[in-house]
Design an enzyme around this catalytic site. Structure first.
Site, mmCIF file in Angstrom:
data_model
loop_
_atom_site.group_PDB
_atom_site.id
_atom_site.type_symbol
_atom_site.label_atom_id
_atom_site.label_comp_id
_atom_site.label_asym_id
_atom_site.label_seq_id
_atom_site.Cartn_x
_atom_site.Cartn_y
_atom_site.Cartn_z
ATOM 1 N N GLU A 133 0.852 -1.202 0.000
ATOM 2 C CA GLU A 133 0.000 0.000 0.000
ATOM 3 C C GLU A 133 0.880 1.241 0.000
ATOM 4 O O GLU A 133 2.030 1.203 0.445
ATOM 5 C CB GLU A 133 -0.882 -0.079 1.263
ATOM 6 C CG GLU A 133 -1.748 1.106 1.594
ATOM 7 C CD GLU A 133 -2.872 1.376 0.609
ATOM 8 O OE1 GLU A 133 -2.550 1.635 -0.565
ATOM 9 O OE2 GLU A 133 -4.046 1.371 1.022
ATOM 10 N N ASP A 134 0.340 2.355 -0.477
ATOM 11 C CA ASP A 134 1.119 3.595 -0.501
ATOM 12 C C ASP A 134 1.160 4.277 0.860
ATOM 13 O O ASP A 134 2.216 4.662 1.345
ATOM 14 C CB ASP A 134 0.599 4.564 -1.576
ATOM 15 C CG ASP A 134 -0.907 4.839 -1.475
ATOM 16 O OD1 ASP A 134 -1.577 4.202 -0.645
ATOM 17 O OD2 ASP A 134 -1.402 5.685 -2.241
ATOM 18 N N ASP A 137 -3.354 6.308 6.487
ATOM 19 C CA ASP A 137 -3.702 7.628 7.020
ATOM 20 C C ASP A 137 -4.409 7.395 8.367
ATOM 21 O O ASP A 137 -3.748 7.221 9.391
ATOM 22 C CB ASP A 137 -4.564 8.347 5.976
ATOM 23 C CG ASP A 137 -4.821 9.801 6.303
ATOM 24 O OD1 ASP A 137 -4.275 10.286 7.297
ATOM 25 O OD2 ASP A 137 -5.570 10.459 5.584
ATOM 26 N N PHE A 186 -1.036 16.608 3.504
ATOM 27 C CA PHE A 186 -1.475 15.856 2.337
ATOM 28 C C PHE A 186 -0.332 15.786 1.330
ATOM 29 O O PHE A 186 0.167 16.812 0.879
ATOM 30 C CB PHE A 186 -2.720 16.472 1.702
ATOM 31 C CG PHE A 186 -3.446 15.475 0.843
ATOM 32 C CD1 PHE A 186 -4.327 14.568 1.407
ATOM 33 C CD2 PHE A 186 -3.208 15.405 -0.517
ATOM 34 C CE1 PHE A 186 -4.974 13.618 0.626
ATOM 35 C CE2 PHE A 186 -3.843 14.458 -1.316
ATOM 36 C CZ PHE A 186 -4.731 13.572 -0.739
ATOM 37 N N ARG A 199 0.210 11.717 -9.936
ATOM 38 C CA ARG A 199 0.792 10.378 -9.918
ATOM 39 C C ARG A 199 2.060 10.354 -10.772
ATOM 40 O O ARG A 199 2.936 9.531 -10.576
ATOM 41 C CB ARG A 199 -0.203 9.346 -10.468
ATOM 42 C CG ARG A 199 -1.465 9.178 -9.613
ATOM 43 C CD ARG A 199 -2.167 7.869 -9.950
ATOM 44 N NE ARG A 199 -3.563 7.851 -9.575
ATOM 45 C CZ ARG A 199 -4.024 7.470 -8.386
ATOM 46 N NH1 ARG A 199 -3.190 7.093 -7.445
ATOM 47 N NH2 ARG A 199 -5.313 7.466 -8.137
HETATM 48 P P1 IMP Z 1 -7.137 5.818 5.607
HETATM 49 O O1 IMP Z 1 -8.318 4.914 5.466
HETATM 50 O O2 IMP Z 1 -7.530 7.079 6.311
HETATM 51 O O3 IMP Z 1 -5.954 5.161 6.246
HETATM 52 O O4 IMP Z 1 -6.748 6.292 4.164
HETATM 53 C C1 IMP Z 1 -5.975 5.547 3.288
HETATM 54 C C2 IMP Z 1 -6.105 6.004 1.852
HETATM 55 O O5 IMP Z 1 -6.334 7.419 1.774
HETATM 56 C C3 IMP Z 1 -4.818 5.784 1.108
HETATM 57 O O6 IMP Z 1 -4.799 4.515 0.501
HETATM 58 C C4 IMP Z 1 -4.824 6.898 0.091
HETATM 59 O O7 IMP Z 1 -5.520 6.488 -1.069
HETATM 60 C C5 IMP Z 1 -5.606 8.016 0.734
HETATM 61 N N1 IMP Z 1 -4.730 9.048 1.342
HETATM 62 C C6 IMP Z 1 -4.628 9.363 2.641
HETATM 63 N N2 IMP Z 1 -3.746 10.350 2.854
HETATM 64 C C7 IMP Z 1 -3.264 10.672 1.639
HETATM 65 C C8 IMP Z 1 -2.288 11.626 1.192
HETATM 66 O O8 IMP Z 1 -1.662 12.390 1.961
HETATM 67 N N3 IMP Z 1 -2.064 11.672 -0.151
HETATM 68 C C9 IMP Z 1 -2.706 10.864 -1.037
HETATM 69 N N4 IMP Z 1 -3.601 9.949 -0.652
HETATM 70 C C10 IMP Z 1 -3.898 9.854 0.671
#
Ligand code: IMP
Length: 218
Positions: A133-134, A137, A186, A199
């Site tokens: 995963e990237d 958050d 972000f 991207r």
């Molecule tokens: P979570 O469910 O809050 O952990 O969010 C995870 C997903 O939110 C990641 O897989 C990303 O697609 C997106 N995301 C959260 N923060 C960022 C960011 O800073 N940049 C780009 N995508 C983000």
């Protein structure tokens, strides 16, 4: 956090755009470079080594979370296959698989994830799965994805995330392998997007207000 990773502090100005190469079309939209591409490569090399040492000869199914994870995934796999070629005495049979989730619009979590692509998850039954995963958050997406994966009875599931954000409202979820822990900003680039933009940027950068406005969903 007790993971072993590089921690980028809250007070951190990164690198000036003028010190590295950034596409002209994004020059006005970024505050700074948080993690240059070369550093991502070096850190990924070490994560690949850690994963390689933990797997111990068992086949591994590397599951890419599209689209944001695709660059980390290809670089991580390239480094794992390099270890497979060079180590001689041990190697890890690798299978590749892909999943696509949709979870975000603008910067706000909708609280929902949808699996909108990829192979059938029934293929994962009995496999050692490495989810790539990237960014983690809040941790909600990964927690939900792990629930979905576990319904298909894999032998084991581990998660490698390039980034983990420090968030006051984190669920507390921590991946098994983490590249960098970052401040609550972000970030875009290296396949991370803002409404599908950025991207095509090599470095991980902090988006500025101009970029947020320019690429907001109407
Ligand atoms: P979570 O469910 O809050 O952990 O969010 C995870 C997903 O939110 C990641 O897989 C990303 O697609 C997106 N995301 C959260 N923060 C960022 C960011 O800073 N940049 C780009 N995508 C983000």
């Amino acid at each position: 956090m007790d993971m072993d990773h590089i921690k980028i502090p809250d007070v951190y100005h990164g690198y000036a755009l003028s010190h590295f190469c950034v596409p002209k079309h994004y020059e006005e939209d970024l505050e700074n470079i948080m993690i240059p591409w070369g550093l991502i490569q070096d850190r990924t090399e070490r994560l690949a080594r850690d994963i390689f040492q933990d797997v111990k000869d068992e086949p591994l199914t590397a599951l890419c979370v599209l689209k944001g994870g695709y660059r980390f995934y290809t670089d991580l796999l390239e480094k794992l296959t390099a270890l497979n070629r060079s180590q001689g005495s041990v190697s890890v049979p690798l299978h590749v698989d892909f999943i696509r989730l949709k979870s975000y619009e603008n910067e706000d979590s909708t609280g929902e994830i949808k699996v909108i692509g990829g192979d059938s998850l029934t293929n994962l039954k009995g496999c050692n799965v490495l989810v790539v995963e990237d960014i983690i958050d809040t941790g909600r997406t990964m927690t939900k994805l792990l629930d979905i994966l576990n319904q298909h009875q894999p032998k084991s599931v581990k998660v490698a995330s390039l980034l983990v954000k420090r968030r006051p409202d984190s669920t507390g979820y921590k991946p098994d392998y983490c590249g960098f822990e970052i401040p609550d900003r972000f970030v875009v680039g290296y396949a991370l997007d803002y409404n599908e933009y950025f991207r095509d940027l090599n470095h991980i950068c902090v988006i500025n207000d101009n970029g947020k406005k320019k690429y907001a969903v109407p």
